[in-house]
Design a protein around this motif. Structure first.
Motif, PDB file in Angstrom:
ATOM      1  N   ARG A  11       0.805  -1.217   0.000  1.00  0.00           N
ATOM      2  CA  ARG A  11       0.000   0.000   0.000  1.00  0.00           C
ATOM      3  C   ARG A  11       0.842   1.274   0.000  1.00  0.00           C
ATOM      4  O   ARG A  11       0.324   2.361   0.267  1.00  0.00           O
ATOM      5  N   TRP A  95       0.651   4.853   5.050  1.00  0.00           N
ATOM      6  CA  TRP A  95       0.851   3.408   5.123  1.00  0.00           C
ATOM      7  C   TRP A  95       2.296   3.035   5.415  1.00  0.00           C
ATOM      8  O   TRP A  95       2.568   1.963   5.947  1.00  0.00           O
ATOM      9  N   LYS A 101       0.892  -5.330   7.564  1.00  0.00           N
ATOM     10  CA  LYS A 101       0.035  -5.000   6.422  1.00  0.00           C
ATOM     11  C   LYS A 101      -0.210  -6.185   5.482  1.00  0.00           C
ATOM     12  O   LYS A 101      -0.861  -6.029   4.455  1.00  0.00           O
TER      13      LYS A 101
END
Length: 113
Positions: A11, A95, A101
């Motif tokens: 991301r 991010w 993640k």
């Protein structure tokens, strides 16, 4: 040996690493980059270019990222080569600071719109 892109790239997709790669071994997905282990020449030029420290030599992969070697190899077969850098994803800065993640990795096909 090859280099491996890990979770920190998810991301964010900063592409600074792409411009320094002499063999175009990076492949681009919707929200992540991978390195094709069959094309990587182990030059290490990409490592210092990554602003989120997502790239490791396969022999130095932290245990929690060990499966990213296989992830890179698999996705490199499905995603197109990226040979020039472009802007990171719109919320990359936010991010970049987050850990954990992996669940956000989009393994779908990348279509440049």
């Amino acid at each position: 040996m090859t280099y491996v892109v890990t979770e920190n790239c998810i991301r964010c997709k900063y592409t600074d690493c792409v411009d320094v790669c002499p063999v175009d071994c990076f492949h681009e997905g919707p929200n992540f980059l991978v390195i094709d282990p069959e094309e990587c020449i182990d030059c290490s030029l990409c490592v210092p270019e990554c602003p989120v420290e997502a790239i490791y030599a396969e022999g130095d992969l932290p245990t929690e990222f060990a499966d990213f070697h296989a992830i890179n190899a698999d996705l490199a077969k499905r995603w197109p080569i990226i040979a020039t850098s472009h802007e990171p994803l719109p919320e990359a800065e936010r991010w970049a600071e987050l850990e954990g993640k992996r669940q956000f990795l989009d393994a779908g096909s990348f279509v440049d719109a």
